[in-house]
Design a protein around this motif. Sequence first.
Motif, PDB file in Angstrom:
ATOM      1  N   ILE A   1       0.834  -1.206   0.000  1.00 58.40           N
ATOM      2  CA  ILE A   1       0.000   0.000   0.000  1.00 58.40           C
ATOM      3  C   ILE A   1       0.865   1.251   0.000  1.00 58.40           C
ATOM      4  O   ILE A   1       0.649   2.181  -0.776  1.00 58.40           O
ATOM      5  N   GLY A   2       1.874   1.275   0.844  1.00 65.23           N
ATOM      6  CA  GLY A   2       2.784   2.414   0.887  1.00 65.23           C
ATOM      7  C   GLY A   2       3.577   2.578  -0.396  1.00 65.23           C
ATOM      8  O   GLY A   2       3.876   3.697  -0.814  1.00 65.23           O
ATOM      9  N   GLN A   3       3.924   1.465  -1.039  1.00 70.50           N
ATOM     10  CA  GLN A   3       4.664   1.520  -2.303  1.00 70.50           C
ATOM     11  C   GLN A   3       3.811   2.127  -3.408  1.00 70.50           C
ATOM     12  O   GLN A   3       4.279   2.943  -4.190  1.00 70.50           O
ATOM     13  N   VAL A   4       2.541   1.750  -3.458  1.00 71.28           N
ATOM     14  CA  VAL A   4       1.633   2.326  -4.449  1.00 71.28           C
ATOM     15  C   VAL A   4       1.486   3.826  -4.205  1.00 71.28           C
ATOM     16  O   VAL A   4       1.495   4.626  -5.137  1.00 71.28           O
ATOM     17  N   GLY A   5       1.376   4.217  -2.936  1.00 71.12           N
ATOM     18  CA  GLY A   5       1.295   5.636  -2.610  1.00 71.12           C
ATOM     19  C   GLY A   5       2.546   6.398  -3.013  1.00 71.12           C
ATOM     20  O   GLY A   5       2.480   7.534  -3.469  1.00 71.12           O
ATOM     21  N   LYS A   6       3.685   5.756  -2.873  1.00 71.98           N
ATOM     22  CA  LYS A   6       4.967   6.394  -3.205  1.00 71.98           C
ATOM     23  C   LYS A   6       5.159   6.532  -4.708  1.00 71.98           C
ATOM     24  O   LYS A   6       5.547   7.581  -5.206  1.00 71.98           O
ATOM     25  N   THR A   7       4.886   5.451  -5.458  1.00 66.86           N
ATOM     26  CA  THR A   7       5.150   5.451  -6.899  1.00 66.86           C
ATOM     27  C   THR A   7       4.002   6.016  -7.713  1.00 66.86           C
ATOM     28  O   THR A   7       4.177   6.351  -8.883  1.00 66.86           O
ATOM     29  N   LYS A   8       2.794   6.052  -7.098  1.00 63.36           N
ATOM     30  CA  LYS A   8       1.586   6.508  -7.792  1.00 63.36           C
ATOM     31  C   LYS A   8       1.286   5.647  -9.016  1.00 63.36           C
ATOM     32  O   LYS A   8       0.747   6.117 -10.010  1.00 63.36           O
ATOM     33  N   GLU A   9       1.671   4.371  -8.934  1.00 60.70           N
ATOM     34  CA  GLU A   9       1.405   3.407 -10.006  1.00 60.70           C
ATOM     35  C   GLU A   9       0.431   2.361  -9.499  1.00 60.70           C
ATOM     36  O   GLU A   9       0.574   1.841  -8.394  1.00 60.70           O
TER      37      GLU A   9
END
Length: 86
Positions: A64-72
């Motif tokens: 979840i945090g990775q999606v928030g970071k990369t916006k992908e």
Amino acid sequence: DNYDTSVTKFSENVINYMARLTGAVHGAFFVVDNDSGVVIATAGYATTVETMDRNRFKLGEGLIGQVGKTKEMLCLDDVETQVDSS
């Protein structure tokens, strides 16, 4: 009409619509708070924000945090469910 909707109500509308559209049985809607660098759950489908094991993540933390970071977008199929037997 929807421009005056709160973030919570908007999130509930989106997650309910997406769950019906995709046939999902469970889901959550998160928003990014750039000021604090966290991703926060604002609505759930077949769950509530209050009953989620975790409802906030640092940017880059977990999927979840990775999606928030990369916006992908990240799409997961055949996710195993964890059953609570307590």
